[in-house]
Structures are given as C-alpha cells and as structure tokens.
Design a protein around this motif. Sequence first.
Motif, PDB file in Angstrom:
ATOM      1  N   TYR A 127       0.817  -1.210   0.000  1.00 42.67           N
ATOM      2  CA  TYR A 127       0.000   0.000   0.000  1.00 42.67           C
ATOM      3  C   TYR A 127       0.855   1.267   0.000  1.00 42.67           C
ATOM      4  O   TYR A 127       0.472   2.279  -0.583  1.00 42.67           O
ATOM      5  N   ARG A 128       2.000   1.211   0.643  1.00 44.31           N
ATOM      6  CA  ARG A 128       2.917   2.362   0.573  1.00 44.31           C
ATOM      7  C   ARG A 128       3.393   2.559  -0.865  1.00 44.31           C
ATOM      8  O   ARG A 128       3.479   3.694  -1.346  1.00 44.31           O
ATOM      9  N   ASP A 129       3.671   1.452  -1.555  1.00 42.90           N
ATOM     10  CA  ASP A 129       4.081   1.540  -2.963  1.00 42.90           C
ATOM     11  C   ASP A 129       2.982   2.138  -3.834  1.00 42.90           C
ATOM     12  O   ASP A 129       3.269   2.888  -4.775  1.00 42.90           O
ATOM     13  N   CYS A 130       1.738   1.848  -3.522  1.00 41.80           N
ATOM     14  CA  CYS A 130       0.615   2.427  -4.268  1.00 41.80           C
ATOM     15  C   CYS A 130       0.561   3.942  -4.096  1.00 41.80           C
ATOM     16  O   CYS A 130       0.292   4.672  -5.054  1.00 41.80           O
ATOM     17  N   VAL A 131       0.817   4.414  -2.888  1.00 40.09           N
ATOM     18  CA  VAL A 131       0.843   5.860  -2.648  1.00 40.09           C
ATOM     19  C   VAL A 131       1.950   6.503  -3.475  1.00 40.09           C
ATOM     20  O   VAL A 131       1.736   7.534  -4.129  1.00 40.09           O
ATOM     21  N   LEU A 159       6.487  18.077  -5.958  1.00 41.81           N
ATOM     22  CA  LEU A 159       6.542  17.425  -4.653  1.00 41.81           C
ATOM     23  C   LEU A 159       7.894  17.723  -4.016  1.00 41.81           C
ATOM     24  O   LEU A 159       8.927  17.330  -4.523  1.00 41.81           O
ATOM     25  N   TYR A 160       7.886  18.433  -2.899  1.00 46.15           N
ATOM     26  CA  TYR A 160       9.115  18.806  -2.211  1.00 46.15           C
ATOM     27  C   TYR A 160       9.500  17.804  -1.136  1.00 46.15           C
ATOM     28  O   TYR A 160      10.661  17.717  -0.764  1.00 46.15           O
ATOM     29  N   GLY A 161       8.513  17.073  -0.634  1.00 46.72           N
ATOM     30  CA  GLY A 161       8.791  16.066   0.377  1.00 46.72           C
ATOM     31  C   GLY A 161       7.522  15.337   0.748  1.00 46.72           C
ATOM     32  O   GLY A 161       6.419  15.849   0.574  1.00 46.72           O
ATOM     33  N   TYR A 162       7.690  14.116   1.219  1.00 45.51           N
ATOM     34  CA  TYR A 162       6.542  13.350   1.683  1.00 45.51           C
ATOM     35  C   TYR A 162       6.992  12.387   2.774  1.00 45.51           C
ATOM     36  O   TYR A 162       8.164  12.037   2.865  1.00 45.51           O
ATOM     37  N   PHE A 163       6.030  11.984   3.588  1.00 40.72           N
ATOM     38  CA  PHE A 163       6.305  11.007   4.634  1.00 40.72           C
ATOM     39  C   PHE A 163       5.051  10.167   4.792  1.00 40.72           C
ATOM     40  O   PHE A 163       3.967  10.698   5.009  1.00 40.72           O
ATOM     41  N   ILE A 164       5.202   8.864   4.653  1.00 37.60           N
ATOM     42  CA  ILE A 164       4.069   7.958   4.768  1.00 37.60           C
ATOM     43  C   ILE A 164       4.084   7.332   6.159  1.00 37.60           C
ATOM     44  O   ILE A 164       5.011   6.605   6.504  1.00 37.60           O
ATOM     45  N   MET A 165       3.075   7.633   6.935  1.00 41.99           N
ATOM     46  CA  MET A 165       2.900   7.049   8.262  1.00 41.99           C
ATOM     47  C   MET A 165       1.986   5.831   8.119  1.00 41.99           C
ATOM     48  O   MET A 165       1.513   5.540   7.027  1.00 41.99           O
ATOM     49  N   SER A 166       1.718   5.130   9.184  1.00 41.60           N
ATOM     50  CA  SER A 166       0.911   3.912   9.087  1.00 41.60           C
ATOM     51  C   SER A 166      -0.546   4.190   8.716  1.00 41.60           C
ATOM     52  O   SER A 166      -1.209   3.347   8.127  1.00 41.60           O
ATOM     53  N   ASN A 167      -1.053   5.390   9.031  1.00 37.70           N
ATOM     54  CA  ASN A 167      -2.457   5.683   8.755  1.00 37.70           C
ATOM     55  C   ASN A 167      -2.703   7.075   8.165  1.00 37.70           C
ATOM     56  O   ASN A 167      -3.837   7.537   8.110  1.00 37.70           O
ATOM     57  N   HIS A 168      -1.654   7.734   7.737  1.00 37.72           N
ATOM     58  CA  HIS A 168      -1.798   9.026   7.072  1.00 37.72           C
ATOM     59  C   HIS A 168      -0.529   9.353   6.282  1.00 37.72           C
ATOM     60  O   HIS A 168       0.497   8.699   6.442  1.00 37.72           O
ATOM     61  N   VAL A 169      -0.655  10.367   5.427  1.00 34.85           N
ATOM     62  CA  VAL A 169       0.446  10.783   4.558  1.00 34.85           C
ATOM     63  C   VAL A 169       0.639  12.280   4.708  1.00 34.85           C
ATOM     64  O   VAL A 169      -0.329  13.043   4.702  1.00 34.85           O
ATOM     65  N   HIS A 170       1.894  12.705   4.858  1.00 37.42           N
ATOM     66  CA  HIS A 170       2.235  14.129   4.878  1.00 37.42           C
ATOM     67  C   HIS A 170       2.883  14.484   3.541  1.00 37.42           C
ATOM     68  O   HIS A 170       3.735  13.734   3.051  1.00 37.42           O
ATOM     69  N   LEU A 171       2.498  15.614   2.980  1.00 42.00           N
ATOM     70  CA  LEU A 171       3.063  16.079   1.716  1.00 42.00           C
ATOM     71  C   LEU A 171       3.424  17.550   1.819  1.00 42.00           C
ATOM     72  O   LEU A 171       2.704  18.329   2.437  1.00 42.00           O
ATOM     73  N   ILE A 172       4.541  17.918   1.207  1.00 45.35           N
ATOM     74  CA  ILE A 172       4.829  19.328   0.938  1.00 45.35           C
ATOM     75  C   ILE A 172       4.766  19.429  -0.571  1.00 45.35           C
ATOM     76  O   ILE A 172       5.602  18.870  -1.287  1.00 45.35           O
ATOM     77  N   VAL A 173       3.744  20.109  -1.051  1.00 43.41           N
ATOM     78  CA  VAL A 173       3.387  20.017  -2.456  1.00 43.41           C
ATOM     79  C   VAL A 173       2.953  21.371  -3.009  1.00 43.41           C
ATOM     80  O   VAL A 173       2.484  22.238  -2.280  1.00 43.41           O
ATOM     81  N   GLN A 174       3.129  21.512  -4.315  1.00 43.96           N
ATOM     82  CA  GLN A 174       2.726  22.715  -5.036  1.00 43.96           C
ATOM     83  C   GLN A 174       2.233  22.282  -6.409  1.00 43.96           C
ATOM     84  O   GLN A 174       2.650  21.239  -6.924  1.00 43.96           O
ATOM     85  N   SER A 175       1.356  23.065  -7.000  1.00 44.80           N
ATOM     86  CA  SER A 175       0.842  22.748  -8.328  1.00 44.80           C
ATOM     87  C   SER A 175       1.441  23.696  -9.353  1.00 44.80           C
ATOM     88  O   SER A 175       1.419  24.910  -9.179  1.00 44.80           O
ATOM     89  N   ASP A 176       1.979  23.110 -10.434  1.00 42.91           N
ATOM     90  CA  ASP A 176       2.566  23.917 -11.501  1.00 42.91           C
ATOM     91  C   ASP A 176       1.557  24.311 -12.570  1.00 42.91           C
ATOM     92  O   ASP A 176       1.747  25.285 -13.277  1.00 42.91           O
ATOM     93  N   ARG A 177       0.471  23.544 -12.708  1.00 37.79           N
ATOM     94  CA  ARG A 177      -0.457  23.736 -13.832  1.00 37.79           C
ATOM     95  C   ARG A 177      -1.821  24.280 -13.440  1.00 37.79           C
ATOM     96  O   ARG A 177      -2.400  25.084 -14.149  1.00 37.79           O
ATOM     97  N   SER A 178      -2.380  23.776 -12.359  1.00 35.28           N
ATOM     98  CA  SER A 178      -3.742  24.155 -11.997  1.00 35.28           C
ATOM     99  C   SER A 178      -3.797  24.509 -10.516  1.00 35.28           C
ATOM    100  O   SER A 178      -2.775  24.612  -9.859  1.00 35.28           O
ATOM    101  N   GLU A 179      -5.002  24.653 -10.014  1.00 34.98           N
ATOM    102  CA  GLU A 179      -5.149  24.970  -8.599  1.00 34.98           C
ATOM    103  C   GLU A 179      -4.722  23.784  -7.750  1.00 34.98           C
ATOM    104  O   GLU A 179      -4.988  22.628  -8.087  1.00 34.98           O
ATOM    105  N   LEU A 180      -4.080  24.068  -6.646  1.00 40.04           N
ATOM    106  CA  LEU A 180      -3.590  23.028  -5.745  1.00 40.04           C
ATOM    107  C   LEU A 180      -4.731  22.184  -5.191  1.00 40.04           C
ATOM    108  O   LEU A 180      -4.601  20.971  -5.052  1.00 40.04           O
ATOM    109  N   SER A 181      -5.859  22.809  -4.909  1.00 38.87           N
ATOM    110  CA  SER A 181      -6.997  22.048  -4.379  1.00 38.87           C
ATOM    111  C   SER A 181      -7.474  21.002  -5.379  1.00 38.87           C
ATOM    112  O   SER A 181      -7.847  19.886  -4.991  1.00 38.87           O
TER     113      SER A 181
END
Length: 87
Positions: free
Chosen positions: A32-36, A51-73
């Motif tokens: 499942y981590r590989d799927c993420v 993607l500037y950084g990420y950390f996969i925990m056992s039940n959640h994911v942290h991302l430092i992210v920005q969008s180059d093309r569209s809105e981040l949301s």
Amino acid sequence: MKEVYVIRDQTLPHFITATVVDWVDVFSRQLYRDCVIECLYFCIKNKGMALYGYFIMSNHVHLIVQSDRSELSNLIRDFKKLLQKIF
C-alpha cells in the motif's frame, strides 16, 4: 465535526496531511505504501505536481506540495481520487 482547510493562495507550496478513514493502519504494508508512491509519481508526471517532500505514516500521509499547472486544491482532489480507486 469535519474541519475544512481552505487553500488561500493556490500558487504556493503547502503542507498537506491526508488521513485514512477511522485511522486504520493501512500503510503498514509495503504494497500500500508503494501504491501511494505510484500515485505521487503519476501526479508529478501528468498533473503538474511539484513534490518537495513526503512522509508515509501507518495511517496518514504528509506532503509538501505545489501545483505547476492548476489549482492546488484540484490537484489534491485528483490525488485522493487516485488513491480511492486503488483502495
């Protein structure tokens, strides 16, 4: 009650946390981590994710992210939809 985070400036990098429903320890399995990671690579290649950084925990994911093309949301929405299709 569900809290909603509003992205006010869609052009800046943001620290995002995506959690699993009921905080189930899904990502304790390598498969499942590989799927993420595959979903992240897909969004980088096809959706304009910076993607500037990420950390996969056992039940959640942290991302430092920005969008180059569209809105981040929109990018975060698409990333979560990809994950939902897999799980």
